[in-house]
Design an enzyme around this catalytic site. Sequence first.
Site, mmCIF file in Angstrom:
data_model
loop_
_atom_site.group_PDB
_atom_site.id
_atom_site.type_symbol
_atom_site.label_atom_id
_atom_site.label_comp_id
_atom_site.label_asym_id
_atom_site.label_seq_id
_atom_site.Cartn_x
_atom_site.Cartn_y
_atom_site.Cartn_z
ATOM 1 N N CYS A 114 -3.912 -2.637 -6.203
ATOM 2 C CA CYS A 114 -3.946 -3.681 -5.467
ATOM 3 C C CYS A 114 -5.241 -3.587 -4.286
ATOM 4 C CB CYS A 114 -2.772 -4.104 -4.533
ATOM 5 S SG CYS A 114 -1.366 -4.510 -5.492
ATOM 6 N N ASP A 151 -10.247 8.917 3.312
ATOM 7 C CA ASP A 151 -10.876 9.961 4.236
ATOM 8 C C ASP A 151 -9.732 10.979 4.559
ATOM 9 O OD1 ASP A 151 -10.357 7.521 5.560
ATOM 10 O OD2 ASP A 151 -10.555 8.734 7.191
ATOM 11 N N GLN A 152 -8.525 10.519 4.956
ATOM 12 C CA GLN A 152 -7.575 11.410 5.473
ATOM 13 C C GLN A 152 -7.171 12.370 4.542
ATOM 14 O OE1 GLN A 152 -6.621 11.366 8.603
ATOM 15 N NE2 GLN A 152 -8.422 9.859 8.631
ATOM 16 N N ASP A 160 4.688 -4.135 2.769
ATOM 17 C CA ASP A 160 4.829 -4.732 1.336
ATOM 18 C C ASP A 160 5.509 -5.699 1.096
ATOM 19 O OD1 ASP A 160 3.171 -2.645 0.451
ATOM 20 O OD2 ASP A 160 4.590 -1.255 -0.647
ATOM 21 N N LYS A 182 9.504 2.553 -7.090
ATOM 22 C CA LYS A 182 7.929 2.760 -7.974
ATOM 23 C C LYS A 182 7.169 3.755 -7.009
ATOM 24 C CE LYS A 182 4.073 -0.403 -7.088
ATOM 25 N NZ LYS A 182 3.279 0.445 -6.264
ATOM 26 N N ASN A 183 7.219 3.568 -5.569
ATOM 27 C CA ASN A 183 6.441 4.373 -4.697
ATOM 28 C C ASN A 183 6.754 5.621 -4.740
ATOM 29 O OD1 ASN A 183 4.623 2.136 -4.546
ATOM 30 N ND2 ASN A 183 5.316 1.739 -2.418
ATOM 31 N N ARG A 193 3.400 -4.731 -12.723
ATOM 32 C CA ARG A 193 3.321 -3.476 -12.171
ATOM 33 C C ARG A 193 4.345 -2.682 -11.389
ATOM 34 N NH1 ARG A 193 -0.845 -3.510 -8.206
ATOM 35 N NH2 ARG A 193 0.025 -1.210 -8.045
ATOM 36 N N ARG A 208 -3.738 2.340 -8.387
ATOM 37 C CA ARG A 208 -4.221 2.724 -7.019
ATOM 38 C C ARG A 208 -3.524 4.428 -6.841
ATOM 39 N NH1 ARG A 208 -8.197 2.663 -3.522
ATOM 40 N NH2 ARG A 208 -7.724 3.832 -1.832
ATOM 41 N N ARG A 251 -10.092 0.479 0.811
ATOM 42 C CA ARG A 251 -8.946 1.522 0.805
ATOM 43 C C ARG A 251 -9.493 3.012 0.657
ATOM 44 N NH1 ARG A 251 -3.829 -1.075 -2.850
ATOM 45 N NH2 ARG A 251 -3.075 0.995 -1.801
ATOM 46 N N PRO A 252 -9.866 3.495 2.059
ATOM 47 C CA PRO A 252 -10.528 4.808 2.059
ATOM 48 C C PRO A 252 -9.502 5.737 1.581
ATOM 49 C CG PRO A 252 -10.169 3.833 4.280
ATOM 50 C CD PRO A 252 -9.919 2.732 3.446
#
Length: 428
Positions: free
Chosen positions: A117, A125-126, A306, A22-23, A398, A93, A122-123
């Site tokens: 999720c 910024d990076q 996970d 999935k990822n 999902r 996401r 869940r920033p």
Amino acid sequence: MEKLLINGGTPLKGEVTISGAKNAVIGIIPATLLVEGKCIIENVPAIDDVTVIMDILTQLGASVKLINKSTVEIDCTNVNSCRATYDMVKKMRASYYLMGALLGRFNKAIVSMPGGCNFGSRPVDQHLKGFRQMGVEVKECVNDYYDLSADQLVGAQIYFDIVSVGATINVMLAAVLADGITIIENPAKEPHIVDVANFLNSMGANIKGAGTDIIKIKGVEKLHGGTYSVIPDYVEAGTYMLMAAATNGEVMVNNIIPKHMESVTSKIREVGGTVVEYDDAIFVKGAKKLTPARVKTLPYPGFPTDLQPLATTLLSISSGTSFVTEAVWDSRFQYVAELNRFGSKITVNGDTATIEGVEKLHAAKAKCTDLRGGAAMVMAALMADGTSEIYNLSHVDRGYERFEEKLKNLGAKIKRVQDFSNEIEEAN
Ligand code: UD1
């Protein structure tokens, strides 16, 4: 609404074949935006997150065709929009990958902030820091979307303050067609990072070092079409491995890369299970009594966050006190309150769950709070005597392809039914 009825207490036995990751695939599909020509992607899992990202590409103007149940053909030649609205991205996401992919394609991306999720804040910024260093002007707009633009993306030396899967892939996406060389220091090293890089390289990109401490991306003129097969899903594989150990089962997990499983393999051995590795399969056998353990999640090659909910569930029946520390996400123990409905004795204090092992779990009604927390509910129900009911299945849909079917093949008594009443039915 649907629910799962699971009549547990039976060891899982047999063979299960792992689907595409999935990822990886939800990074690879947006990456096709950078390609001129047709991409044939094989080993694509039939899960809701894939449907969502394919729909987003279609709405942007891509031609997306399902060639067979696990192969997709994507041609982004006619994409002419760089705007992903909230309605398009709200379910997923990882739609943040549209930022890097659209920037790489158009030097411009207007992307709303996504759903997925909820593990607390869940920033991104990076991700934005990387883009800025590549010459991108970042405007954070009201209504939660980012307006990103550059005259021309340029290579840069980027050091991530935090190891981030999303930021690493996003900067790779932005960098493959940029002017010059981009160097990413302190990148994430997960297998799906390597897979997205391999996909891009097979389409003509020049990325070196994915999976190591430094990734070097030399911008190229253009990417061409081609065929690529997605790697197996190590989180899905770990799910079945831990379920086998927790039900005292005997399961052969096929179509995996055993090296990706090392942290899970060693933890199962540590608690008393047996693991035998083959070239592309792993056999797991549980034990009558599991010993307690400590687990700490870390970026790859550490124990995967996970699989943390599944590790906690496994340890709930160990003979003693175990500790599970979540070191990747601020808040990833929402599922514990639901898990304790099965009779587990788990308390959470800050980033650590303390698990007092119990003899046996009992059947319960519980809901999925997120994707992997949902898998933990299914696992608890498989471990428990009696019939359990699991609700809020959209979370597991999902990320797990043919979940019930694969579990049924392993002997699980599980069925999905419409939820018309609160009566507990027998699952056969
Ligand atoms: C990905 C996975 C998710 C997994 C996670 C960690 C996908 C689609 N999802 O999520 O299943 O749990 O990796 O392995 O691949 N962070 C920042 N700033 C940023 C980015 C991240 O502070 O700009 C923090 C996060 O809040 C978190 C940590 O870094 O605490 C790791 O996040 P990251 O690796 O980015 O996770 P995702 O890519 O969102």
